[in-house]
Write a protein that holds these residues in place. Sequence first.
Motif, PDB file in Angstrom:
ATOM      1  N   TYR A 174     -49.668  10.733 -17.031  1.00 23.56           N
ATOM      2  CA  TYR A 174     -48.472  11.118 -17.790  1.00 23.56           C
ATOM      3  C   TYR A 174     -48.566  12.577 -18.232  1.00 23.56           C
ATOM      4  CZ  TYR A 174     -45.450  11.397 -21.945  1.00 23.56           C
ATOM      5  OH  TYR A 174     -44.542  11.787 -22.895  1.00 23.56           O
ATOM      6  N   PHE A 175     -49.719  12.971 -18.770  1.00 26.61           N
ATOM      7  CA  PHE A 175     -49.893  14.362 -19.205  1.00 26.61           C
ATOM      8  C   PHE A 175     -49.787  15.314 -18.023  1.00 26.61           C
ATOM      9  CE2 PHE A 175     -52.681  18.034 -19.441  1.00 26.61           C
ATOM     10  CZ  PHE A 175     -52.134  18.706 -20.527  1.00 26.61           C
ATOM     11  N   THR A 176     -50.414  14.967 -16.903  1.00 28.72           N
ATOM     12  CA  THR A 176     -50.397  15.838 -15.723  1.00 28.72           C
ATOM     13  C   THR A 176     -48.975  16.086 -15.241  1.00 28.72           C
ATOM     14  OG1 THR A 176     -52.588  15.046 -15.034  1.00 28.72           O
ATOM     15  CG2 THR A 176     -51.220  16.091 -13.356  1.00 28.72           C
ATOM     16  N   VAL A 177     -48.193  15.028 -15.136  1.00 30.74           N
ATOM     17  CA  VAL A 177     -46.821  15.157 -14.638  1.00 30.74           C
ATOM     18  C   VAL A 177     -45.961  15.968 -15.607  1.00 30.74           C
ATOM     19  CG1 VAL A 177     -44.729  13.905 -14.021  1.00 30.74           C
ATOM     20  CG2 VAL A 177     -46.949  13.055 -13.266  1.00 30.74           C
ATOM     21  N   THR A 178     -46.096  15.700 -16.901  1.00 29.54           N
ATOM     22  CA  THR A 178     -45.290  16.447 -17.869  1.00 29.54           C
ATOM     23  C   THR A 178     -45.707  17.907 -17.940  1.00 29.54           C
ATOM     24  OG1 THR A 178     -46.765  15.758 -19.672  1.00 29.54           O
ATOM     25  CG2 THR A 178     -44.790  14.426 -19.276  1.00 29.54           C
ATOM     26  N   ALA A 179     -47.008  18.176 -17.735  1.00 25.71           N
ATOM     27  CA  ALA A 179     -47.481  19.566 -17.780  1.00 25.71           C
ATOM     28  C   ALA A 179     -47.025  20.342 -16.554  1.00 25.71           C
ATOM     29  CB  ALA A 179     -49.004  19.602 -17.893  1.00 25.71           C
ATOM     30  N   MET A 180     -47.167  19.738 -15.380  1.00 23.96           N
ATOM     31  CA  MET A 180     -46.847  20.466 -14.156  1.00 23.96           C
ATOM     32  C   MET A 180     -45.340  20.637 -13.972  1.00 23.96           C
ATOM     33  SD  MET A 180     -47.792  17.684 -11.201  1.00 23.96           S
ATOM     34  CE  MET A 180     -47.444  18.845  -9.892  1.00 23.96           C
ATOM     35  N   THR A 181     -44.559  19.793 -14.601  1.00 27.57           N
ATOM     36  CA  THR A 181     -43.100  19.966 -14.541  1.00 27.57           C
ATOM     37  C   THR A 181     -42.596  20.777 -15.731  1.00 27.57           C
ATOM     38  OG1 THR A 181     -42.803  17.834 -15.660  1.00 27.57           O
ATOM     39  CG2 THR A 181     -42.718  17.837 -13.261  1.00 27.57           C
ATOM     40  N   THR A 182     -43.523  21.188 -16.583  1.00 28.57           N
ATOM     41  CA  THR A 182     -43.261  22.007 -17.791  1.00 28.57           C
ATOM     42  C   THR A 182     -42.320  21.313 -18.777  1.00 28.57           C
ATOM     43  OG1 THR A 182     -41.390  23.279 -16.876  1.00 28.57           O
ATOM     44  CG2 THR A 182     -43.604  24.133 -16.464  1.00 28.57           C
ATOM     45  N   THR A 183     -42.172  20.008 -18.672  1.00 28.55           N
ATOM     46  CA  THR A 183     -41.375  19.292 -19.677  1.00 28.55           C
ATOM     47  C   THR A 183     -42.174  19.165 -20.965  1.00 28.55           C
ATOM     48  OG1 THR A 183     -42.122  17.234 -18.655  1.00 28.55           O
ATOM     49  CG2 THR A 183     -39.942  18.015 -18.062  1.00 28.55           C
ATOM     50  N   GLY A 184     -43.485  18.904 -20.829  1.00 27.68           N
ATOM     51  CA  GLY A 184     -44.401  18.902 -21.963  1.00 27.68           C
ATOM     52  C   GLY A 184     -43.849  18.327 -23.242  1.00 27.68           C
ATOM     53  N   PHE A 185     -43.764  17.014 -23.331  1.00 24.60           N
ATOM     54  CA  PHE A 185     -43.138  16.390 -24.502  1.00 24.60           C
ATOM     55  C   PHE A 185     -43.937  16.602 -25.782  1.00 24.60           C
ATOM     56  CE2 PHE A 185     -41.670  13.583 -20.950  1.00 24.60           C
ATOM     57  CZ  PHE A 185     -40.395  14.099 -20.907  1.00 24.60           C
ATOM     58  N   GLY A 186     -45.198  16.981 -25.670  1.00 23.14           N
ATOM     59  CA  GLY A 186     -45.981  17.317 -26.850  1.00 23.14           C
ATOM     60  C   GLY A 186     -46.715  16.164 -27.486  1.00 23.14           C
ATOM     61  N   ASP A 187     -46.478  14.920 -27.013  1.00 28.70           N
ATOM     62  CA  ASP A 187     -47.178  13.781 -27.611  1.00 28.70           C
ATOM     63  C   ASP A 187     -48.626  13.704 -27.140  1.00 28.70           C
ATOM     64  OD1 ASP A 187     -46.143  13.339 -25.110  1.00 28.70           O
ATOM     65  OD2 ASP A 187     -45.789  11.212 -25.398  1.00 28.70           O
ATOM     66  N   LEU A 188     -48.937  14.340 -26.005  1.00 33.15           N
ATOM     67  CA  LEU A 188     -50.310  14.416 -25.519  1.00 33.15           C
ATOM     68  C   LEU A 188     -50.642  15.872 -25.227  1.00 33.15           C
ATOM     69  CD1 LEU A 188     -50.552  11.420 -22.995  1.00 33.15           C
ATOM     70  CD2 LEU A 188     -51.469  11.528 -25.316  1.00 33.15           C
ATOM     71  N   THR A 189     -51.713  16.356 -25.802  1.00 32.82           N
ATOM     72  CA  THR A 189     -52.152  17.730 -25.553  1.00 32.82           C
ATOM     73  C   THR A 189     -53.661  17.746 -25.366  1.00 32.82           C
ATOM     74  OG1 THR A 189     -52.366  18.145 -27.930  1.00 32.82           O
ATOM     75  CG2 THR A 189     -50.285  18.766 -26.884  1.00 32.82           C
ATOM     76  N   LEU A 190     -54.156  18.734 -24.629  1.00 37.05           N
ATOM     77  CA  LEU A 190     -55.589  18.871 -24.418  1.00 37.05           C
ATOM     78  C   LEU A 190     -56.158  19.773 -25.508  1.00 37.05           C
ATOM     79  CD1 LEU A 190     -55.748  19.314 -20.533  1.00 37.05           C
ATOM     80  CD2 LEU A 190     -55.743  17.212 -21.905  1.00 37.05           C
ATOM     81  N   PRO A 191     -57.219  19.336 -26.174  1.00 33.60           N
ATOM     82  CA  PRO A 191     -57.739  20.078 -27.322  1.00 33.60           C
ATOM     83  C   PRO A 191     -58.533  21.316 -26.922  1.00 33.60           C
ATOM     84  CG  PRO A 191     -59.125  18.181 -26.887  1.00 33.60           C
ATOM     85  CD  PRO A 191     -57.976  18.089 -25.932  1.00 33.60           C
ATOM     86  N   GLY A 192     -58.573  22.286 -27.805  1.00 28.63           N
ATOM     87  CA  GLY A 192     -59.424  23.445 -27.636  1.00 28.63           C
ATOM     88  C   GLY A 192     -58.880  24.479 -26.668  1.00 28.63           C
ATOM     89  N   THR A 193     -59.608  25.608 -26.618  1.00 32.87           N
ATOM     90  CA  THR A 193     -59.216  26.692 -25.711  1.00 32.87           C
ATOM     91  C   THR A 193     -59.284  26.259 -24.266  1.00 32.87           C
ATOM     92  OG1 THR A 193     -60.050  28.324 -27.304  1.00 32.87           O
ATOM     93  CG2 THR A 193     -59.723  29.065 -25.030  1.00 32.87           C
ATOM     94  N   PHE A 194     -60.328  25.516 -23.902  1.00 32.03           N
ATOM     95  CA  PHE A 194     -60.457  25.047 -22.530  1.00 32.03           C
ATOM     96  C   PHE A 194     -59.290  24.153 -22.146  1.00 32.03           C
ATOM     97  CE2 PHE A 194     -62.323  21.913 -19.475  1.00 32.03           C
ATOM     98  CZ  PHE A 194     -62.413  22.781 -18.391  1.00 32.03           C
ATOM     99  N   GLY A 195     -58.870  23.303 -23.072  1.00 35.45           N
ATOM    100  CA  GLY A 195     -57.741  22.428 -22.808  1.00 35.45           C
ATOM    101  C   GLY A 195     -56.463  23.205 -22.573  1.00 35.45           C
TER     102      GLY A 195
END
Length: 258
Positions: A174-195
């Motif tokens: 779910y995170f991968t698809v929302t990130a790569m489509t730039t929809t990024g709903f914000g309910d899941l995020t990767l922590p830290g600078t590396f994320g």
Amino acid sequence: MGWLPRLRSKLRILYHSQQPAALRFQATILVVDLAIIAFFIASPLLKGREYFLWIDYSIAALVFIELCARALATNDIPRWIRQLPVVIDIFILITLLAPTWLFNLGFLRILRLWTLSKSPLIWRPLSKRGLDGYKETIQAVINLLVFIFVVTGFVYTAFVGEKSGISGYVDALYFTVTAMTTTGFGDLTLPGTFGKLVSIVIMIMGISLFVRLAQLIFRPAKVHFPCPQCGLTKHEPDAVHCKACGHLLNIPDEGHGL
């Protein structure tokens, strides 16, 4: 002729011939490969089941046998073994032989789909039916799917836990698809600078793959016709001259036959 030369000759026929028996063999190999890829996709969900290792080692045996058969079917084994798809398949075999130690690299097994897309087994049926024009589009779809599942596996392996909110494989997908489509709903995020850096890479590469796929889907289909002079095979359907060398073309137009 010894048994080994006879075996290599037989394998060359099975892998490269268009005889009915060879086509049946190639179709079987393709179906088995697709089943193996399905297992790779489902592996994160199956890990921990009592039958997981049995399936894993069985697939390792199949991959090993198939690699050996492909090696024997080639005329130049040293050159064959240096090819990138073969190197990736060997790496995948190693992860299958050591699933416990190398499980964190298991997400790279989906690259088997990419190596399969470089095999004639997947393209010969299209060529036989005159569908060569769809090759680039299908390859773009495969590249996109490989990217999605490789990134999903990486996100699941590297970030699963409470801080990221990713608690399972479906969350990573779910995170991968929302990130790569730039929809990024914000309910899941990767922590830290590396994320954050991983998220940026996913967005950039995901957009690039989507744009490439859209270009192939919506641009006018090109005709596959080798230019007698320079060999260029892709031309506009109404092309009169080769755009590379200017040679006069005589592209058959089946749509205007009687």
